[in-house]
Design a protein around this motif. Structure first.
Motif, PDB file in Angstrom:
ATOM      1  N   THR A 156      20.392  14.752  92.926  1.00  0.00           N
ATOM      2  CA  THR A 156      20.261  14.354  94.324  1.00  0.00           C
ATOM      3  C   THR A 156      21.622  14.158  94.972  1.00  0.00           C
ATOM      4  N   GLN A 157      22.664  14.223  94.161  1.00  0.00           N
ATOM      5  CA  GLN A 157      24.016  13.990  94.677  1.00  0.00           C
ATOM      6  C   GLN A 157      25.030  14.609  93.714  1.00  0.00           C
ATOM      7  N   THR A 158      26.195  14.972  94.249  1.00  0.00           N
ATOM      8  CA  THR A 158      27.232  15.527  93.368  1.00  0.00           C
ATOM      9  C   THR A 158      28.000  14.415  92.646  1.00  0.00           C
ATOM     10  N   SER A 159      27.653  13.153  92.912  1.00  0.00           N
ATOM     11  CA  SER A 159      28.315  12.051  92.189  1.00  0.00           C
ATOM     12  C   SER A 159      28.123  12.187  90.679  1.00  0.00           C
ATOM     13  N   THR A 160      27.102  12.918  90.266  1.00  0.00           N
ATOM     14  CA  THR A 160      26.871  13.179  88.840  1.00  0.00           C
ATOM     15  C   THR A 160      28.116  13.769  88.175  1.00  0.00           C
ATOM     16  N   VAL A 161      28.858  14.565  88.948  1.00  0.00           N
ATOM     17  CA  VAL A 161      30.006  15.260  88.358  1.00  0.00           C
ATOM     18  C   VAL A 161      31.150  14.281  88.063  1.00  0.00           C
ATOM     19  N   GLN A 162      31.222  13.172  88.851  1.00  0.00           N
ATOM     20  CA  GLN A 162      32.169  12.086  88.504  1.00  0.00           C
ATOM     21  C   GLN A 162      31.982  11.709  87.048  1.00  0.00           C
ATOM     22  N   ILE A 163      30.723  11.438  86.707  1.00  0.00           N
ATOM     23  CA  ILE A 163      30.407  10.957  85.362  1.00  0.00           C
ATOM     24  C   ILE A 163      30.746  12.027  84.321  1.00  0.00           C
ATOM     25  N   TYR A 221      19.560  18.286  95.846  1.00  0.00           N
ATOM     26  CA  TYR A 221      18.142  18.469  96.198  1.00  0.00           C
ATOM     27  C   TYR A 221      17.499  17.112  96.473  1.00  0.00           C
ATOM     28  N   ARG A 222      16.815  17.012  97.564  1.00  0.00           N
ATOM     29  CA  ARG A 222      16.044  15.798  97.852  1.00  0.00           C
ATOM     30  C   ARG A 222      14.739  16.182  98.514  1.00  0.00           C
ATOM     31  N   ASN A 223      13.736  15.378  98.240  1.00  0.00           N
ATOM     32  CA  ASN A 223      12.411  15.693  98.782  1.00  0.00           C
ATOM     33  C   ASN A 223      12.320  15.314 100.255  1.00  0.00           C
ATOM     34  N   GLN A 230      24.347  20.872 100.504  1.00  0.00           N
ATOM     35  CA  GLN A 230      25.535  20.814  99.646  1.00  0.00           C
ATOM     36  C   GLN A 230      26.390  19.605  99.966  1.00  0.00           C
ATOM     37  N   GLN A 231      26.911  19.017  98.918  1.00  0.00           N
ATOM     38  CA  GLN A 231      27.865  17.922  99.066  1.00  0.00           C
ATOM     39  C   GLN A 231      29.168  18.332  98.419  1.00  0.00           C
ATOM     40  N   VAL A 232      30.236  17.636  98.807  1.00  0.00           N
ATOM     41  CA  VAL A 232      31.449  17.737  98.001  1.00  0.00           C
ATOM     42  C   VAL A 232      31.833  16.321  97.592  1.00  0.00           C
ATOM     43  N   GLU A 233      31.962  16.160  96.306  1.00  0.00           N
ATOM     44  CA  GLU A 233      32.310  14.874  95.731  1.00  0.00           C
ATOM     45  C   GLU A 233      33.809  14.861  95.481  1.00  0.00           C
ATOM     46  N   SER A 234      34.411  13.694  95.664  1.00  0.00           N
ATOM     47  CA  SER A 234      35.837  13.591  95.355  1.00  0.00           C
ATOM     48  C   SER A 234      36.049  12.381  94.459  1.00  0.00           C
ATOM     49  N   PHE A 256      27.463   2.625  92.945  1.00  0.00           N
ATOM     50  CA  PHE A 256      28.533   3.056  92.040  1.00  0.00           C
ATOM     51  C   PHE A 256      29.939   2.791  92.561  1.00  0.00           C
ATOM     52  N   THR A 257      30.046   2.127  93.708  1.00  0.00           N
ATOM     53  CA  THR A 257      31.376   1.788  94.228  1.00  0.00           C
ATOM     54  C   THR A 257      31.422   0.316  94.623  1.00  0.00           C
ATOM     55  N   GLU A 258      32.602  -0.284  94.474  1.00  0.00           N
ATOM     56  CA  GLU A 258      32.785  -1.671  94.877  1.00  0.00           C
ATOM     57  C   GLU A 258      34.250  -1.923  95.213  1.00  0.00           C
ATOM     58  N   GLY A 290      30.297  10.544 105.505  1.00  0.00           N
ATOM     59  CA  GLY A 290      29.768  10.373 104.148  1.00  0.00           C
ATOM     60  C   GLY A 290      30.120   9.015 103.582  1.00  0.00           C
ATOM     61  N   GLY A 291      29.764   8.840 102.296  1.00  0.00           N
ATOM     62  CA  GLY A 291      29.996   7.564 101.634  1.00  0.00           C
ATOM     63  C   GLY A 291      31.248   7.599 100.784  1.00  0.00           C
ATOM     64  N   ALA A 292      31.755   6.392 100.506  1.00  0.00           N
ATOM     65  CA  ALA A 292      32.994   6.312  99.743  1.00  0.00           C
ATOM     66  C   ALA A 292      33.126   4.930  99.111  1.00  0.00           C
ATOM     67  N   GLY A 293      34.179   4.757  98.361  1.00  0.00           N
ATOM     68  CA  GLY A 293      34.454   3.427  97.831  1.00  0.00           C
ATOM     69  C   GLY A 293      35.355   3.494  96.619  1.00  0.00           C
ATOM     70  N   PHE A 296      39.160   5.953  93.451  1.00  0.00           N
ATOM     71  CA  PHE A 296      38.234   6.028  94.584  1.00  0.00           C
ATOM     72  C   PHE A 296      37.345   7.248  94.428  1.00  0.00           C
ATOM     73  N   ALA A 297      36.226   7.208  95.120  1.00  0.00           N
ATOM     74  CA  ALA A 297      35.314   8.350  95.128  1.00  0.00           C
ATOM     75  C   ALA A 297      34.731   8.465  96.519  1.00  0.00           C
ATOM     76  N   PHE A 298      34.416   9.660  96.911  1.00  0.00           N
ATOM     77  CA  PHE A 298      33.622   9.802  98.135  1.00  0.00           C
ATOM     78  C   PHE A 298      32.787  11.067  98.085  1.00  0.00           C
ATOM     79  N   GLY A 299      31.793  11.122  98.933  1.00  0.00           N
ATOM     80  CA  GLY A 299      30.932  12.291  98.998  1.00  0.00           C
ATOM     81  C   GLY A 299      30.703  12.674 100.449  1.00  0.00           C
ATOM     82  N   LEU A 300      30.881  13.990 100.713  1.00  0.00           N
ATOM     83  CA  LEU A 300      30.712  14.496 102.081  1.00  0.00           C
ATOM     84  C   LEU A 300      29.588  15.521 102.096  1.00  0.00           C
TER      85      LEU A 300
HETATM   86  N1  DAH Z   1      26.388  10.157  96.530  1.00  0.00           N
HETATM   87  C1  DAH Z   1      26.293   9.507  97.822  1.00  0.00           C
HETATM   88  C2  DAH Z   1      25.111  10.079  98.580  1.00  0.00           C
HETATM   89  O1  DAH Z   1      24.658  11.125  98.243  1.00  0.00           O
HETATM   90  C3  DAH Z   1      27.544   9.710  98.607  1.00  0.00           C
HETATM   91  C4  DAH Z   1      28.657   8.942  98.010  1.00  0.00           C
HETATM   92  C5  DAH Z   1      28.840   7.637  98.394  1.00  0.00           C
HETATM   93  C6  DAH Z   1      29.507   9.519  97.097  1.00  0.00           C
HETATM   94  C7  DAH Z   1      29.878   6.887  97.875  1.00  0.00           C
HETATM   95  C8  DAH Z   1      30.549   8.799  96.555  1.00  0.00           C
HETATM   96  C9  DAH Z   1      30.723   7.474  96.950  1.00  0.00           C
HETATM   97  O2  DAH Z   1      31.381   9.285  95.651  1.00  0.00           O
HETATM   98  O3  DAH Z   1      31.749   6.763  96.427  1.00  0.00           O
HETATM   99  O4  DAH Z   1      24.661   9.494  99.494  1.00  0.00           O
END
Ligand code: DAH
Length: 343
Positions: free
Chosen positions: A168-175, A194-196, A208-212, A251-253, A282-285, A305-309
């Motif tokens: 549901t998110q590219t944050s999986t690739v962080q892990i 993919y989300r319903n 599509q997302q891009v995770e950083s 997953f961020t604080e 997008g989200g970040a932290g 740090f991480a973020f997703g766009l």
């Molecule tokens: N994965 C989040 C989403 O799909 C977006 C996101 C938020 C990614 C915060 C991150 C993050 O890496 O730190 O809504």
């Protein structure tokens, strides 16, 4: 009858030589080989000959026939070649432009994705990939997502068999990257999620997302802000501003949401930014210490740090597309606008 045959062949030869058009050929064929032709009549007259003479004369008629057929075929070919040569001559205008074969273009989402990759690579990020078919561990557990978190809901996530799901998110690739490599880690990971969700102007079940992710000693929120601003400038030009606002992600604080000043009205307030002057990106932290511990990285030593766009959202803003569904309808008129678009 002999001389008659010779005269006939001579006459045929003459009139075939005089043929100029495909129609002349048809006439000659009818006249010399057709049912009512003299030649055909000669077969009937074989009976007038003594029986012992018939085979030899029959053969002569056949020879004459073969000869005339050969002459007609040769002339026919000659005329057809001449006609074709004339056509080519008429068609051949060296001053005419050549045939343009239709050529395709990249999809706007692909163009933007490649631009995003180029921008981050110029800032020293590497591009990482992860699987679209994931397990719950990488999509939720390792990202510190509580068991009762709404995103785990069947109504939101496409579950497959055996504990697998469509990420549901590219944050999986962080892990996946942190499991495999030790810091310093500085990656982006673009890809499908993919989300319903029902398709609407701002949602699609496939997007599509891009995770950083940047993990090293001493990485702080200011690195995040700096990276975000550099990205916004490279993508939308030098006048674009960026900001972060407090938010929550498991997953961020601390967690934040990232905005850029509206690229449509330069922050004045318009329909695109709903009069706010800002656009959510997008989200970040800062990566939650619990997440770092889970993958065996000591949060006392490292931070990140991480973020997703959302890539479609950036494509829509960049190319002024008001409805996300347009990106997925495969209307070739939309695609044609991106012919020759450079990366
Ligand atoms: N994965 C989040 C989403 O799909 C977006 C996101 C938020 C990614 C915060 C991150 C993050 O890496 O730190 O809504």
């Amino acid at each position: 009858m002999h001389t008659q045959l010779e005269e006939l062949v001579a006459k045929a030869q003459e009139s075939i030589a005089a043929c100029r058009t495909p129609n002349d050929i048809l006439d000659a064929r009818a006249a010399y080989l057709g049912k009512k032709s003299v030649l055909n009549g000669l077969y009937a007259r074989l009976r007038e000959l003594a029986p012992e003479e018939r085979p030899a004369f029959g053969q002569l008629i056949n020879q004459a026939r073969t000869k005339i057929e050969g002459l007609i075929a040769a002339k026919d070919k000659e005329i057809k070649n001449a006609v074709r040569a004339q056509q080519v001559q008429q068609e051949l205008d060296p001053g005419m432009p050549g045939w343009m074969s239709p050529f395709g273009s990249l999809h706007p989402v692909t163009i933007v994705r490649k631009k995003i990759e180029a921008v981050f690579m110029s800032m020293g990020f590497e591009v990482a990939q992860g699987p679209e078919i994931e397990d719950e561990y990488h999509n939720f557990d390792a990202l510190n997502t509580p068991q009762d978190h709404p995103s785990r809901n069947l109504a939101d996530t496409f579950y497959l068999q055996n504990g697998k799901l469509l990420r549901t998110q590219t944050s999986t690739v962080q892990i996946r990257v942190m499991e495999k490599y030790k810091p310093p880690i500085k990656i982006i990971s673009p890809g499908r999620c993919y989300r319903n969700d029902k398709p609407d102007p701002s949602h699609s079940p496939v997007f599509q997302q891009v995770e950083s992710l940047w993990v090293d000693k001493g990485i702080s929120m200011s690195d995040l802000k700096d990276t975000l601003q550099n990205f916004a400038t490279a993508m939308f030009g030098p006048d674009v501003k960026s900001r972060i606002r407090p938010h929550f992600f498991p997953f961020t604080e601390p967690s934040a949401e990232m905005d850029i000043s509206c690229v449509s009205c330069a922050g004045e307030g318009c329909r695109v930014c709903k009069q706010s002057g800002w656009l959510e990106m997008g989200g970040a932290g800062m990566v939650d210490p619990a997440v770092l511990s889970m993958v065996g990285i000591d949060p006392e030593i490292y931070s990140g740090f991480a973020f997703g766009l959302g890539i479609e959202r950036i494509a829509m803003l960049k190319y002024n597309i008001g409805d996300m569904r347009i990106l997925f309808e495969n209307d070739v008129r939309m695609l044609r606008q991106f012919r020759g678009e450079s990366l």
